[in-house]
Design a protein around this motif. Structure first.
Motif, PDB file in Angstrom:
ATOM      1  N   SER A 100       1.001  -1.157  -0.018  1.00 52.91           N
ATOM      2  CA  SER A 100      -0.049   0.078  -0.182  1.00 52.91           C
ATOM      3  C   SER A 100       0.877   1.266  -0.018  1.00 52.91           C
ATOM      4  N   LEU A 101       2.136   1.204   0.773  1.00 51.71           N
ATOM      5  CA  LEU A 101       2.964   2.428   0.675  1.00 51.71           C
ATOM      6  C   LEU A 101       3.691   2.613  -0.392  1.00 51.71           C
ATOM      7  N   ARG A 102       3.702   1.614  -1.373  1.00 52.87           N
ATOM      8  CA  ARG A 102       4.356   1.488  -2.770  1.00 52.87           C
ATOM      9  C   ARG A 102       3.404   2.446  -3.407  1.00 52.87           C
ATOM     10  N   LYS A 103       2.101   2.386  -3.398  1.00 53.56           N
ATOM     11  CA  LYS A 103       1.012   2.913  -4.118  1.00 53.56           C
ATOM     12  C   LYS A 103       0.797   4.317  -3.734  1.00 53.56           C
ATOM     13  N   LYS A 104       0.740   4.546  -2.407  1.00 53.76           N
ATOM     14  CA  LYS A 104       0.234   5.948  -1.873  1.00 53.76           C
ATOM     15  C   LYS A 104       1.553   6.603  -1.469  1.00 53.76           C
ATOM     16  N   ALA A 105       2.675   6.156  -1.134  1.00 57.65           N
ATOM     17  CA  ALA A 105       3.714   7.125  -0.495  1.00 57.65           C
ATOM     18  C   ALA A 105       4.904   6.362  -0.890  1.00 57.65           C
ATOM     19  N   PRO A 106       5.462   6.017  -2.254  1.00 58.76           N
ATOM     20  CA  PRO A 106       6.638   5.341  -2.537  1.00 58.76           C
ATOM     21  C   PRO A 106       7.876   6.031  -1.889  1.00 58.76           C
ATOM     22  N   GLY A 107       7.877   7.322  -1.705  1.00 55.80           N
ATOM     23  CA  GLY A 107       9.125   8.115  -1.092  1.00 55.80           C
ATOM     24  C   GLY A 107       9.343   7.413   0.386  1.00 55.80           C
ATOM     25  N   LYS A 108       8.558   6.760   0.946  1.00 53.40           N
ATOM     26  CA  LYS A 108       8.865   6.616   2.288  1.00 53.40           C
ATOM     27  C   LYS A 108       9.446   5.109   2.398  1.00 53.40           C
ATOM     28  N   LEU A 109       9.708   4.498   1.037  1.00 54.28           N
ATOM     29  CA  LEU A 109      10.286   3.023   0.861  1.00 54.28           C
ATOM     30  C   LEU A 109      11.706   3.214   0.591  1.00 54.28           C
ATOM     31  N   ALA A 110      12.642   2.289   1.284  1.00 57.92           N
ATOM     32  CA  ALA A 110      14.056   2.644   0.573  1.00 57.92           C
ATOM     33  C   ALA A 110      14.074   2.043  -0.727  1.00 57.92           C
ATOM     34  N   SER A 111      15.101   2.633  -1.296  1.00 55.21           N
ATOM     35  CA  SER A 111      15.822   2.288  -2.446  1.00 55.21           C
ATOM     36  C   SER A 111      17.168   1.812  -2.759  1.00 55.21           C
ATOM     37  N   GLY A 112      17.711   1.426  -3.805  1.00 51.42           N
ATOM     38  CA  GLY A 112      19.219   1.304  -4.143  1.00 51.42           C
ATOM     39  C   GLY A 112      19.313  -0.121  -4.658  1.00 51.42           C
ATOM     40  N   ALA A 113      20.715  -0.302  -4.692  1.00 50.74           N
ATOM     41  CA  ALA A 113      21.133  -1.758  -5.406  1.00 50.74           C
ATOM     42  C   ALA A 113      20.869  -2.643  -4.395  1.00 50.74           C
ATOM     43  N   HIS A 114      21.003  -2.367  -3.118  1.00 46.36           N
ATOM     44  CA  HIS A 114      20.798  -3.605  -2.005  1.00 46.36           C
ATOM     45  C   HIS A 114      19.391  -3.815  -1.833  1.00 46.36           C
TER      46      HIS A 114
END
Length: 384
Positions: free
Chosen positions: A259-273
């Motif tokens: 749900s966070l991915r759809k509504k607030a993706p900026g709260k999730l981590a990102s990167g090669a790992h």
């Protein structure tokens, strides 16, 4: 408006985590379960309605806030002082009132409403929310208020669709109006695919139907309201999960992060790992060469050392996962440690301050707080 949260008792299904704190204070998605509900109940309703009414004057918007949810009652029979002490700062920041209604004996899911009657009824006639404390969803409270006022009935329950309704009590309802016709417990033939989601909006008159004794709101109160044509159901949009036991907790985390991915993706981590949906608190430290995800939450102050593999798990506040350890489908409790090259999987649950030594394997171990695990757990068992 007011809200009653059914906190309940000892949270036995989530032990050993609930040996340290009451169930609503167990971390989920890097904050205690109850804060998910309080945020939506006390903030989102008012903010959503304010956004819809921006053409009105500031004075009218302030008046709207006054008829939003301003008081929460926690129906609890276990450690009320712990709950209140935790929520004291939260209460002052939002300018709301949080009180406890303590049971001296278990009263089921309806009896607590009768016990808290004086806290819920203020003469305004406004409906009040009732929530199960271990339900996680997107909490569409503003839409629920609008639906409740539109149908004019006595009570509204939220329902959610399930794939296997034969495992549950099914709510049979008119699709067009939402009027509830009846309830069917674990039907052997298909009668519908909607079940009670544990989120209600009730008129004060519902309290007149409840005696101060152990009573089930689902099996005794709601069927009577439905028989009087006063019960309506709204289908819950988005995800829903009862996270009161570990396996469902992990499933609920996957749904929440989706749900966070759809509504607030900026709260999730990102990167090669990072693989898939991962939530990492800003104070957590991640070492080099890790692979994290999918469906992982890493809490405040956690340390994940180099070369660690994490998937479908929660690492709670202050925990440490040492070099090259692997954790999957498990919950790592507060301030616990997973040793170097250790492997923790298959719904292993580490309570608070548990230390798994280097190169140890845990296959579904449930470990009580303040333990050191020096030998492998080869099959699911409780370590006391």
């Amino acid at each position: 408006m007011k809200a009653l949260i059914l906190v309940g008792g000892f949270g036995t299904r989530l032990r050993p985590l609930t040996l340290s704190v009451p169930k609503p204070l167990v971390d989920f998605g890097n904050k205690p379960m109850i804060l998910h509900q309080l945020y939506h109940a006390l903030v989102r309703v008012v903010d959503t309605l304010n956004a819809q009414l921006t053409e009105f004057s500031a004075t009218q918007i302030e008046a709207l806030k006054e008829v939003g949810v301003t008081e929460v009652v926690l129906a609890i029979n276990y450690q009320p002082e712990v709950m209140l002490n935790f929520l004291k700062d939260f209460e002052s920041k939002l300018g709301i009132t949080i009180t406890c209604s303590q049971e001296t004996e278990p009263l089921g899911t309806a009896g607590p409403l009768a016990l808290a009657r004086d806290k819920l009824v203020d003469g305004s006639g406004d409906p009040f929310f009732v929530l199960n404390s271990d339900v996680i969803s997107e909490y569409p409270f503003a839409e629920l208020i609008q639906f409740h006022k539109a149908h004019g009935g006595e009570a509204t329950i939220m329902v959610t669709k399930v794939d296997e309704p034969s495992k549950y009590g099914v709510v049979v309802m008119e699709e067009s109006s939402g009027k509830v016709e009846r309830f069917v417990e674990k039907p052997k033939v298909f009668v519908g695919n909607k079940i009670n989601a544990g989120i209600y909006l009730l008129n004060p008159s519902v309290l007149d139907r409840i005696e101060l004794k152990p009573t089930s709101i689902e099996k005794e109160v709601f069927p009577r309201i439905a028989a009087d044509a006063g019960l309506f159901a709204m289908v819950l949009p988005g995800f829903w999960m009862d996270i009161g036991q570990p396996r469902d907790y992990i499933t609920g985390l996957r749904l929440y992060l989706g749900s966070l991915r759809k509504k607030a993706p900026g709260k999730l981590a990102s990167g090669a790992h990072v693989l898939g949906n991962v939530l990492v608190h800003e104070t957590a430290v991640i070492g080099e060469g890790c692979l994290i995800g999918p469906d992982v939450a890493i809490g405040p102050g956690c340390v994940v050392e180099a070369g660690v593999r994490l998937s479908r798990c929660t690492v709670m506040r202050g925990a440490r996962v040492k070099q090259h350890a692997c954790v999957s489908s498990s919950i790592i409790g507060w301030h616990s440690t997973v040793g170097k090259w250790a492997r923790v999987e298959n719904m292993t649950i580490l309570g608070e301050d548990v230390h798994v030594c280097d190169e140890i394997y845990s296959n579904g171990g449930v470990v009580l707080p303040h333990k050191e695990i020096k030998s492998s757990i080869l099959k699911p068992e409780i370590v006391m």
